[in-house]
Design a protein around this motif. Structure first.
Motif, short mmCIF file in Angstrom:
data_model
loop_
_atom_site.label_atom_id
_atom_site.label_comp_id
_atom_site.label_asym_id
_atom_site.label_seq_id
_atom_site.Cartn_x
_atom_site.Cartn_y
_atom_site.Cartn_z
N ASN A 183 0.84 -1.19 0.00
CA ASN A 183 0.00 0.00 0.00
C ASN A 183 0.88 1.24 0.00
OD1 ASN A 183 0.47 0.76 2.99
ND2 ASN A 183 -0.35 -1.34 3.14
N ARG A 184 0.26 2.34 -0.26
CA ARG A 184 1.00 3.59 -0.42
C ARG A 184 1.70 4.00 0.87
NH1 ARG A 184 1.46 8.07 -3.50
NH2 ARG A 184 1.61 10.08 -2.45
N GLN A 185 1.05 3.77 2.01
CA GLN A 185 1.64 4.21 3.27
C GLN A 185 2.94 3.46 3.58
OE1 GLN A 185 0.48 6.83 5.03
NE2 GLN A 185 2.38 6.60 6.18
N ASN A 186 2.97 2.17 3.31
CA ASN A 186 4.21 1.42 3.55
C ASN A 186 5.33 1.87 2.61
OD1 ASN A 186 3.28 -0.17 5.65
ND2 ASN A 186 2.48 -1.76 4.29
N VAL A 187 4.98 2.18 1.36
CA VAL A 187 6.00 2.68 0.43
C VAL A 187 6.54 4.02 0.90
CG1 VAL A 187 6.41 3.45 -1.94
CG2 VAL A 187 5.05 1.39 -1.52
N LEU A 188 5.65 4.91 1.35
CA LEU A 188 6.10 6.22 1.83
C LEU A 188 6.93 6.10 3.10
CD1 LEU A 188 2.89 8.39 1.23
CD2 LEU A 188 4.95 8.24 -0.18
N ASP A 189 6.58 5.15 3.96
CA ASP A 189 7.36 4.96 5.19
C ASP A 189 8.76 4.43 4.87
OD1 ASP A 189 5.24 5.85 6.64
OD2 ASP A 189 4.52 3.86 7.21
N THR A 190 8.83 3.50 3.93
CA THR A 190 10.14 2.94 3.58
C THR A 190 11.02 3.98 2.88
OG1 THR A 190 9.11 0.76 3.33
CG2 THR A 190 11.29 1.07 2.34
N LEU A 191 10.41 4.78 2.01
CA LEU A 191 11.16 5.78 1.23
C LEU A 191 10.96 7.18 1.80
CD1 LEU A 191 10.30 4.50 -2.36
CD2 LEU A 191 12.24 3.88 -0.91
N SER A 192 10.97 7.29 3.11
CA SER A 192 10.77 8.60 3.73
C SER A 192 11.98 9.49 3.47
CB SER A 192 10.55 8.42 5.23
OG SER A 192 11.70 7.86 5.84
N ALA A 193 11.75 10.79 3.59
CA ALA A 193 12.82 11.75 3.33
C ALA A 193 13.95 11.60 4.34
CB ALA A 193 12.25 13.17 3.37
N GLY A 194 13.62 11.23 5.58
CA GLY A 194 14.66 11.06 6.58
C GLY A 194 15.59 9.90 6.28
N LYS A 195 15.02 8.77 5.83
CA LYS A 195 15.85 7.60 5.54
C LYS A 195 16.68 7.80 4.28
CE LYS A 195 12.67 4.36 7.76
NZ LYS A 195 11.80 3.18 7.59
N LEU A 196 16.05 8.32 3.23
CA LEU A 196 16.82 8.57 2.01
C LEU A 196 17.85 9.68 2.23
CD1 LEU A 196 14.04 8.34 -0.74
CD2 LEU A 196 15.74 6.62 -0.10
N GLY A 197 17.50 10.67 3.04
CA GLY A 197 18.46 11.73 3.33
C GLY A 197 19.68 11.21 4.07
N HIS A 198 19.46 10.27 5.00
CA HIS A 198 20.60 9.68 5.71
C HIS A 198 21.46 8.86 4.74
CE1 HIS A 198 22.92 7.76 8.88
NE2 HIS A 198 22.60 6.59 8.37
N LEU A 199 20.82 8.17 3.80
CA LEU A 199 21.57 7.36 2.84
C LEU A 199 22.45 8.23 1.95
CD1 LEU A 199 22.19 4.69 1.38
CD2 LEU A 199 20.13 5.06 0.02
N VAL A 200 21.89 9.33 1.42
CA VAL A 200 22.68 10.17 0.52
C VAL A 200 23.81 10.88 1.26
CG1 VAL A 200 20.76 10.50 -1.07
CG2 VAL A 200 21.07 12.10 0.81
N ARG A 201 23.62 11.15 2.56
CA ARG A 201 24.71 11.77 3.32
C ARG A 201 25.82 10.77 3.59
NH1 ARG A 201 20.30 14.32 5.92
NH2 ARG A 201 20.27 12.68 7.51
#
Length: 268
Positions: A183-201
């Protein structure tokens, strides 16, 4: 005998020829303006693009005239000029050679705010890469059994007994229950800005991307993390376009989703 239409046409041609012979110098100059403009247009045709040079200084577009200084008094913002640093970031993110040309690697980390959009930027690559990432995240949720369901159990067809003997119920496989976690909520939780932001840093993407912040004294408030996440989307889109969906899917599963853990919630 000539008809009336023929005589009228001949009279018109004769009058036109007399006017052209009697034209004034000013009229001659006016008639010569279109040809001069055509000559100027032909002289100002941009030269053919030269072959792209290797390195981070590649500039595919024609150099245009610029003001000698900024009228708004904006401070210059330094960007990465070291191609080895850019390659190191790609190695850290992708775990190997990305198989992309120098031009594509630069475009994927170039935001449209850089150089007033004169350089090829990553907006369309980011749009496509975000869709690829969301699709493979949904497939990952479909194939992953949540811990809340416990271990898998062998499936047996349920039966009921009545006066005539056992009666089979409609078939329902336990794996169908996983669809409720896509569902959309699980996708948004997995790809949240905080998690992706930590990855790119972690991989050092903000240090090599090309952009122009609104406030050079406060990069975080200027949207540094959001721009870096867009560059991540663009890299995924570039890999999908250049190397195919299988390579892009393996990149998403092994290099991104493996480090973005998120508890799944059912829609039931």
């Amino acid at each position: 005998m000539a008809t009336h239409t023929t005589r009228q046409t001949a009279s018109t041609l004769l009058t036109t020829s007399r006017c052209l012979r009697r034209q004034t110098p000013a009229a001659a100059r006016l008639l010569a303006v279109p040809s001069a403009r055509r000559c100027m247009h032909q002289e100002q045709q941009p030269p053919a693009e030269a072959a792209p040079s290797a390195g981070i200084s590649y500039r595919p577009m024609i150099n245009r005239n610029r003001a000698p200084f900024s009228l708004r008094g904006s401070k210059p913002f330094a960007i990465n000029e070291d191609p080895e640093k850019l390659d190191t970031m790609y190695q850290s993110l992708l775990g190997g050679n990305p198989g992309l040309s120098e031009e594509i690697k630069l475009q994927a980390v170039t935001h449209k705010s850089f150089d007033h959009g004169w350089q090829p930027y990553n907006e369309k690559l980011a749009f496509f890469g975000k869709l690829v990432l969301q699709m493979h995240t949904s497939l990952h949720h479909l194939a992953t059994r949540p811990e809340s369901l416990g271990p898998r159990k062998p499936h047996t067809a349920p039966t009921e007994n009545d006066a005539n003997g056992p009666v089979l119920k409609p078939f329902h496989h336990p794996d169908y229950h996983y669809l409720t976690f896509v569902n959309r909520q699980n996708v948004l939780d997995t790809l949240s800005a905080g998690k992706l932001g930590h990855l790119v840093r972690v991989v050092g993407l903000p240090e090599v991307m090309r952009w122009k912040p609104a406030d050079t004294n406060d990069l975080v408030r200027s949207g540094q993390t959001d721009v870096a996440v867009e560059c991540l989307y663009a890299i995924i889109g570039a890999v999908a376009l250049r190397r195919g969906g299988d390579v892009a899917g393996r990149l998403v599963r092994e290099r991104i989703l493996s480090v973005l853990g998120s508890p799944l919630r059912s829609t039931e």
